[in-house]
Design an enzyme around this catalytic site. Structure first.
Site, PDB file in Angstrom:
ATOM      1  N   ASP A 131       0.862  -1.082   0.039  1.00  0.00           N
ATOM      2  CA  ASP A 131      -0.120   0.080  -0.019  1.00  0.00           C
ATOM      3  C   ASP A 131       0.878   1.240   0.030  1.00  0.00           C
ATOM      4  OD1 ASP A 131      -2.424  -1.228   0.146  1.00  0.00           O
ATOM      5  OD2 ASP A 131      -2.549  -1.738   2.331  1.00  0.00           O
ATOM      6  N   ASP A 186      -7.035  -1.461  -4.397  1.00  0.00           N
ATOM      7  CA  ASP A 186      -7.922  -1.373  -3.271  1.00  0.00           C
ATOM      8  C   ASP A 186      -8.878  -0.102  -3.857  1.00  0.00           C
ATOM      9  OD1 ASP A 186      -6.725  -2.768  -1.500  1.00  0.00           O
ATOM     10  OD2 ASP A 186      -5.439  -1.114  -0.793  1.00  0.00           O
TER      11      ASP A 186
END
Length: 185
Positions: free
Chosen positions: A130, A149
């Protein structure tokens, strides 16, 4: 000779939209993760847009909001189930909107699944890369996320919107189907 638009004999042209969206978004996800790992490893967060966005490398063993941290293998199984379900639906698609939404979800599931399979600490236990933190660094106000995401959230929102508008993945209106069922009863 007329062609019934709901016929299963039509070519799955909407599946092309699904595949195209999935491939483009998956490539974007993989390339951004490779770039982030290469440039942000061990570096402090990079402040952008006056602090609205920060780029920083976070290796996430769980899901959003640090949920299911010790359950990476379960998240992998869920991702595989999502991928299989979308592939099963693909030949039945007659809606471009649903194809785009499902393509986004498919790309997101594959992007994060590939991290869980191929990244350390090992297969089906890998940590997802991330790198986008909004409003502040270190997930101070919102979880750190990635392209996959974002694709899952946007695709899911589009699918919910289409469902609320009564549009089904097979191109029919759920409102029309309900009215037809009432008439034939």
């Amino acid at each position: 000779m007329s062609i019934d638009p709901d016929s299963d004999s039509l070519p799955p042209r909407r599946g092309i939209w699904l595949a195209l969206v999935a491939v483009v978004v998956l490539i974007a996800d993989v390339l951004t993760k490779v770039a982030v790992v290469a440039t942000l490893e061990g570096e402090p967060p990079v402040r952008l847009l006056g602090g609205f966005v920060y780029l920083q490398l976070v290796r996430n063993p769980g899901a959003a909001f640090s949920m299911a941290t010790g359950m990476t293998w379960v998240l992998s199984i869920i991702a595989v189930s999502v991928v299989v379900t979308i592939i099963w639906i693909m030949p039945k698609l007659r809606s471009v909107g649903w194809a785009i939404g499902l393509g986004l979800v498919l790309a997101g599931a594959l992007g994060n699944l590939s991290d869980r399979v191929f990244r350390a600490p090992g297969p089906l236990q890998g940590h997802v890369v991330d790198f986008v933190s909004v409003f502040g660094p270190n997930a101070e106000y919102f979880p750190v996320f990635n392209v996959a995401d974002s694709a899952i959230v946007c695709g899911g929102a589009l699918i919910v919107l289409l469902a609320l508008l009564g549009k089904d993945y097979d191109g029919r209106s759920t409102r029309t189907k309900a009215a037809t069922e009432v008439e034939t009863s």
